[in-house]
Design a protein around this motif. Structure first.
Motif, PDB file in Angstrom:
ATOM      1  N   UNK A  17       0.831  -1.206   0.000  1.00 49.21           N
ATOM      2  CA  UNK A  17       0.000   0.000   0.000  1.00 49.21           C
ATOM      3  C   UNK A  17       0.863   1.253   0.000  1.00 49.21           C
ATOM      4  N   UNK A  18       1.887   1.275   0.843  1.00 53.67           N
ATOM      5  CA  UNK A  18       2.781   2.431   0.891  1.00 53.67           C
ATOM      6  C   UNK A  18       3.542   2.606  -0.418  1.00 53.67           C
ATOM      7  N   UNK A  42       5.802   5.100  -5.652  1.00 54.23           N
ATOM      8  CA  UNK A  42       6.843   4.325  -6.326  1.00 54.23           C
ATOM      9  C   UNK A  42       7.685   5.196  -7.261  1.00 54.23           C
ATOM     10  N   UNK A  43       7.073   6.110  -7.997  1.00 54.60           N
ATOM     11  CA  UNK A  43       7.812   6.930  -8.967  1.00 54.60           C
ATOM     12  C   UNK A  43       8.534   8.104  -8.327  1.00 54.60           C
ATOM     13  N   UNK A  52       0.069   9.945   5.135  1.00 54.83           N
ATOM     14  CA  UNK A  52       0.117   8.761   5.982  1.00 54.83           C
ATOM     15  C   UNK A  52       1.447   8.020   5.920  1.00 54.83           C
ATOM     16  N   UNK A  53       2.315   8.388   4.957  1.00 55.44           N
ATOM     17  CA  UNK A  53       3.519   7.593   4.715  1.00 55.44           C
ATOM     18  C   UNK A  53       4.425   7.508   5.940  1.00 55.44           C
ATOM     19  N   UNK A  54       4.812   8.636   6.514  1.00 50.72           N
ATOM     20  CA  UNK A  54       5.807   8.640   7.584  1.00 50.72           C
ATOM     21  C   UNK A  54       5.462   7.764   8.766  1.00 50.72           C
ATOM     22  N   UNK A  55       4.336   8.015   9.429  1.00 53.33           N
ATOM     23  CA  UNK A  55       3.995   7.190  10.589  1.00 53.33           C
ATOM     24  C   UNK A  55       3.801   5.717  10.236  1.00 53.33           C
ATOM     25  N   UNK A  56       3.203   5.449   9.088  1.00 57.91           N
ATOM     26  CA  UNK A  56       2.987   4.050   8.705  1.00 57.91           C
ATOM     27  C   UNK A  56       4.293   3.377   8.296  1.00 57.91           C
ATOM     28  N   UNK A  57       5.225   4.115   7.698  1.00 50.45           N
ATOM     29  CA  UNK A  57       6.521   3.530   7.362  1.00 50.45           C
ATOM     30  C   UNK A  57       7.282   3.159   8.637  1.00 50.45           C
TER      31      UNK A  57
END
Length: 191
Positions: free
Chosen positions: A61-62, A67-68, A97-102
């Motif tokens: 999902x992340x 990706x690009x 949402x990327x940072x906390x979920x990563x």
């Protein structure tokens, strides 16, 4: 694309989008495959057919989001190209949402060897390869010292960024990225 494969693709996209929405709302720890399936309007077996775990679903999902964004420019100025690309990554990693979920995904990888393997194969290694390839091009053009170890340059470059992002949780700012690049290029420049 046939209507069946289109429907499967749409369902996969809906599941990944739902994973990110719920992850943002509840946090990764309270997230479940059942909740994702329910909100996406599919059965949990549909989710498990595509992903073996919550961590595997989160990784895909992340990566589907950006990706690009992880590709390097090549303007002929390696320092400017690294700066532009790493600024994009820093912006990505500090924003929801990327940072906390990563961060949650990296934590999950410490306990789930399959997630660790997939994270390395789908994110870490490709990013390392892109960086080393960009550095190699610059070295071939004479922008970098011909004897500088590019794998070591990658480690020197990424280590402080991951340390700040994952361990100290200090802000991953453009200014900090620039300081790391300045330190790196002090040792990599042509002699």
């Amino acid at each position: 694309m046939t209507s069946t494969s289109r429907r499967g693709h749409d369902r996969t996209e809906a599941i990944m989008r739902t994973m990110l929405e719920l992850g943002r709302e509840t946090g990764y720890a309270r997230l479940s495959i059942e909740a994702v399936a329910r909100r996406a309007g599919v059965g949990k077996h549909t989710v498990y057919r595509r992903w073996t775990s919550k961590g595997a679903l989160l990784l895909d999902s992340l990566l589907s989001l950006h990706r690009h964004d992880l590709d390097y420019p090549d303007t002929g100025d390696v320092r400017a190209d690294l700066r532009a690309q790493i600024h994009r990554v820093a912006d990505l990693m500090t924003a929801p949402p990327f940072g906390p979920l990563f961060r949650a995904l990296v934590a999950e990888a410490q306990h789930d060897p399959d997630v660790a393997t997939a994270l390395h194969a789908q994110f870490t290694r490709p990013q390392e390869e892109r960086t080393v390839a960009r550095l190699n091009t610059a070295r071939d053009r004479g922008e970098l010292s011909p004897d500088f170890d590019l794998d070591l340059a990658m480690a020197i470059l990424s280590g402080p960024l991951y340390f700040r992002f994952l361990i100290t949780r200090e802000p991953l700012t453009h200014e900090y990225v620039d300081q790391v690049l300045d330190a790196l290029f002090a040792g990599m420049g042509p002699r």
